[in-house]
Write a protein that holds these residues in place. Structure first.
Motif, PDB file in Angstrom:
ATOM      1  N   ALA A  12       0.823  -1.207   0.000  1.00  0.00           N
ATOM      2  CA  ALA A  12       0.000   0.000   0.000  1.00  0.00           C
ATOM      3  C   ALA A  12       0.857   1.256   0.000  1.00  0.00           C
ATOM      4  CB  ALA A  12      -0.937   0.001   1.204  1.00  0.00           C
ATOM      5  N   ALA A  13       1.959   1.208   0.729  1.00  0.00           N
ATOM      6  CA  ALA A  13       2.823   2.390   0.838  1.00  0.00           C
ATOM      7  C   ALA A  13       3.517   2.736  -0.471  1.00  0.00           C
ATOM      8  CB  ALA A  13       3.864   2.169   1.935  1.00  0.00           C
ATOM      9  N   SER A  14       3.569   1.782  -1.416  1.00  0.00           N
ATOM     10  CA  SER A  14       4.247   2.057  -2.685  1.00  0.00           C
ATOM     11  C   SER A  14       3.388   2.887  -3.633  1.00  0.00           C
ATOM     12  CB  SER A  14       4.650   0.742  -3.361  1.00  0.00           C
ATOM     13  OG  SER A  14       3.514  -0.019  -3.719  1.00  0.00           O
ATOM     14  N   ALA A  15       2.132   3.128  -3.270  1.00  0.00           N
ATOM     15  CA  ALA A  15       1.264   4.009  -4.052  1.00  0.00           C
ATOM     16  C   ALA A  15       1.294   5.414  -3.458  1.00  0.00           C
ATOM     17  CB  ALA A  15      -0.165   3.483  -4.056  1.00  0.00           C
ATOM     18  N   ALA A  16       1.101   6.406  -4.317  1.00  0.00           N
ATOM     19  CA  ALA A  16       0.949   7.788  -3.840  1.00  0.00           C
ATOM     20  C   ALA A  16      -0.502   7.983  -3.418  1.00  0.00           C
ATOM     21  CB  ALA A  16       1.311   8.770  -4.943  1.00  0.00           C
ATOM     22  N   VAL A 275      -7.614   9.628  -2.659  1.00  0.00           N
ATOM     23  CA  VAL A 275      -7.298   9.167  -4.018  1.00  0.00           C
ATOM     24  C   VAL A 275      -5.908   8.563  -3.962  1.00  0.00           C
ATOM     25  CG1 VAL A 275      -7.098   9.747  -6.465  1.00  0.00           C
ATOM     26  CG2 VAL A 275      -8.601  11.114  -4.979  1.00  0.00           C
ATOM     27  N   SER A 276      -5.749   7.341  -4.493  1.00  0.00           N
ATOM     28  CA  SER A 276      -4.451   6.668  -4.518  1.00  0.00           C
ATOM     29  C   SER A 276      -4.054   6.393  -5.962  1.00  0.00           C
ATOM     30  CB  SER A 276      -4.500   5.347  -3.746  1.00  0.00           C
ATOM     31  OG  SER A 276      -4.843   5.550  -2.392  1.00  0.00           O
ATOM     32  N   PHE A 277      -2.760   6.530  -6.257  1.00  0.00           N
ATOM     33  CA  PHE A 277      -2.270   6.264  -7.622  1.00  0.00           C
ATOM     34  C   PHE A 277      -1.046   5.364  -7.567  1.00  0.00           C
ATOM     35  CE2 PHE A 277       0.602   7.235 -11.199  1.00  0.00           C
ATOM     36  CZ  PHE A 277      -0.218   6.795 -12.234  1.00  0.00           C
ATOM     37  N   GLY A 278      -1.036   4.384  -8.453  1.00  0.00           N
ATOM     38  CA  GLY A 278       0.101   3.475  -8.585  1.00  0.00           C
ATOM     39  C   GLY A 278      -0.297   2.329  -9.472  1.00  0.00           C
ATOM     40  N   ASP A 279       0.451   1.223  -9.419  1.00  0.00           N
ATOM     41  CA  ASP A 279      -0.007   0.062 -10.170  1.00  0.00           C
ATOM     42  C   ASP A 279      -1.300  -0.437  -9.530  1.00  0.00           C
ATOM     43  OD1 ASP A 279       0.453  -2.314  -8.331  1.00  0.00           O
ATOM     44  OD2 ASP A 279       2.484  -1.525  -8.379  1.00  0.00           O
ATOM     45  N   THR A 280      -2.027  -1.287 -10.259  1.00  0.00           N
ATOM     46  CA  THR A 280      -3.381  -1.642  -9.817  1.00  0.00           C
ATOM     47  C   THR A 280      -3.405  -2.315  -8.453  1.00  0.00           C
ATOM     48  OG1 THR A 280      -3.173  -3.608 -11.233  1.00  0.00           O
ATOM     49  CG2 THR A 280      -4.490  -1.778 -12.077  1.00  0.00           C
ATOM     50  N   ARG A 281      -2.383  -3.075  -8.110  1.00  0.00           N
ATOM     51  CA  ARG A 281      -2.386  -3.757  -6.817  1.00  0.00           C
ATOM     52  C   ARG A 281      -2.063  -2.776  -5.683  1.00  0.00           C
ATOM     53  NH1 ARG A 281       1.337  -7.580  -5.867  1.00  0.00           N
ATOM     54  NH2 ARG A 281      -0.038  -8.805  -4.504  1.00  0.00           N
ATOM     55  N   ALA A 282      -1.047  -1.945  -5.878  1.00  0.00           N
ATOM     56  CA  ALA A 282      -0.640  -1.017  -4.821  1.00  0.00           C
ATOM     57  C   ALA A 282      -1.692   0.056  -4.591  1.00  0.00           C
ATOM     58  CB  ALA A 282       0.704  -0.385  -5.176  1.00  0.00           C
ATOM     59  N   SER A 283      -2.237   0.603  -5.669  1.00  0.00           N
ATOM     60  CA  SER A 283      -3.269   1.632  -5.545  1.00  0.00           C
ATOM     61  C   SER A 283      -4.492   1.075  -4.825  1.00  0.00           C
ATOM     62  CB  SER A 283      -3.652   2.136  -6.939  1.00  0.00           C
ATOM     63  OG  SER A 283      -4.726   3.037  -6.876  1.00  0.00           O
TER      64      SER A 283
END
Length: 456
Positions: A12-16, A275-283
């Motif tokens: 989770a932390a790898s997403a903005a 709102v979270s952004f990243g790859d589909t799993r992390a976001s």
């Protein structure tokens, strides 16, 4: 108990992310975050397929789409918006315009260079074959409950673009635990077999065990396996919506009885916590953390009755049943859930099999598998989810259900009873009176907020 795994540390932390469970973001904050994240990502010279929910999800899609389009237009070679219907009915041009925030017939003026299409799941030519999830993997995920290979078919539009960008909410979900992320591929724009297998897998495990789980459920693992076969880069803007305040009975009743056939607007009750952004799993994992804190209400003791006021965005029982899934955990044994939805006139417009089999518990179908194996498994799953826990004795043919389900809709009484559901004339329902009953929980805008009993 079915094994539900923890997510990889740091996923989770790898997403903005902007916002959290304690915030409600303003439009400018949302737009600025989306613009910043998409501007920094290497989209230039690439084609992008944007996957969005249909109108059965609360989401400020016009706000998000304006920001996405503003950040991508002029940089990408193609921009296609694909509505992830799953197996829901197609949206009309008028409905798409309301949903995405443009005037009917004038898409190019609001979103120049953009194509908007429904996921045409009923057409075989819609799909590309990505491979197979082997039977051994299904047996592993299901802990021996199932042993079938699953072909992974996906809407060609995703495969034919360089980037797949999911834009939509994360909510407690009866099949996968928490919706969103790769679920927009399967079942969102996936083929029938993976939809059927994933939903029946969830039904075998039971909604009661899965719903609201933010860990890695077996169904989430299956759709992640399918998504791993997608050649496009997979990104997501995963949002968590701000719910209507508890106790808003009057406004919820108004929303459940639309004044016209136009239906609800896409921005009804559409504030955002995050709102979270990243790859589909992390976001997805980032948004699921927030959703677990914002979309689960805990009660200290079970209630005898729930009146679920079903909003107009659920226009048939196929989707209005969410008003049952999300409240069943707090209903006492022998209790009742009333789905109050005067605007609903049918069980399903796209799955006529539900009229033939009706609504029953999981064990009813498992105990007579030779009889029901040929029914689409997604239909069987929907049936079990709306009846909840129960038992079936093959020797006597007796089915015992934990709770009663009553429809206060415009579906005729004979249809309700033939489907193994109770009936109540919606004209006799007074939500305000129910709210005064200490044995009744009234849930405004039912379907997205999950209710659970507090563990001691």
């Amino acid at each position: 108990m079915t094994s539900i795994s923890a997510l990889p540390p740091g996923l989770a932390a790898s997403a903005a992310r902007v916002g959290d469970a304690g915030t409600v973001l303003g439009d400018e904050e949302v737009t600025a975050f989306v613009t910043e994240q998409l501007t920094a990502h290497p989209f230039d010279g690439r084609s992008v397929c944007v996957l969005v929910p249909d109108a059965t999800r609360t989401c400020p899609l016009p706000l998000l789409m304006r920001a996405v389009h503003g950040a991508l237009h002029g940089r990408v070679t193609r921009l296609t918006v694909l509505v992830a219907l799953g197996t829901h009915a197609a949206m009309t041009e008028e409905a798409l315009a309301r949903h995405l925030g443009y005037e009917p017939g004038r898409l190019a003026e609001t979103y120049p260079g953009t194509v908007v299409v429904n996921h045409e799941w009923w057409k075989p030519e819609t799909f590309a074959d990505l491979g197979t999830v082997p039977a051994t993997r299904i047996a592993e995920l299901s802990e021996g409950r199932m042993d079938v290979a699953v072909p992974v078919l996906l809407n060609r539009a995703v495969v034919e673009h360089d980037v797949a960008l999911v834009v939509g909410p994360v909510l407690p979900h009866e099949v996968v635990g928490m919706s969103g992320g790769n679920k927009y591929f399967f079942p969102g724009v996936g083929g029938k077999r993976i939809i059927d297998v994933s939903h029946w897998l969830g039904a075998l495990i039971t909604s009661a065990e899965i719903i609201g789980t933010s860990g890695l459920t077996p169904v989430r693992a299956l759709i992640d396996d399918g998504a791993a076969l997608i050649p496009a880069e997979k990104l997501a803007l995963s949002v968590v919506t701000a719910e209507v305040a508890d106790g808003a009975v009057d406004s919820a009743v108004d929303d459940a009885v639309p004044a016209s056939a136009a239906g609800p607007t896409a921005e009804t009750g559409s504030g955002l916590h995050s709102v979270s952004f990243g790859d589909t799993r992390a976001s997805w994992a980032s948004a699921a953390e927030v959703c677990a804190a914002t979309h689960v209400t805990y009660l200290d003791a079970p209630v005898r009755r729930v009146l679920s006021i079903v909003p107009a965005m659920y226009d048939e029982i196929w989707t209005a049943a969410k008003g049952f899934y999300k409240v069943e955990p707090v209903v006492a044994d022998g209790g009742e859930v009333i789905l109050y939805a005067p605007h609903v006139t049918e069980l399903s417009s796209t799955h006529p099999e539900i009229y033939e089999i009706g609504y029953h518990c999981r064990d009813y179908f498992v105990g007579q598998w030779d009889r029901f194996a040929g029914v689409p498994w997604g239909v069987l799953a929907h049936s079990t989810h709306l009846r909840g826990a129960g038992t079936y004795d093959p020797a006597t043919g007796e089915e015992r259900l934990r709770v009663r389900v009553t429809l206060a809709t415009s579906i005729p009484e004979e249809v309700c009873r033939a489907a193994n559901l109770g009936y109540l004339d919606p004209a006799l329902v007074d939500p305000a009176a129910y709210a005064q009953d200490p044995d009744t929980l009234v849930v405004p805008r039912a379907g997205e907020m999950l209710f659970r009993l507090r563990t001691r």
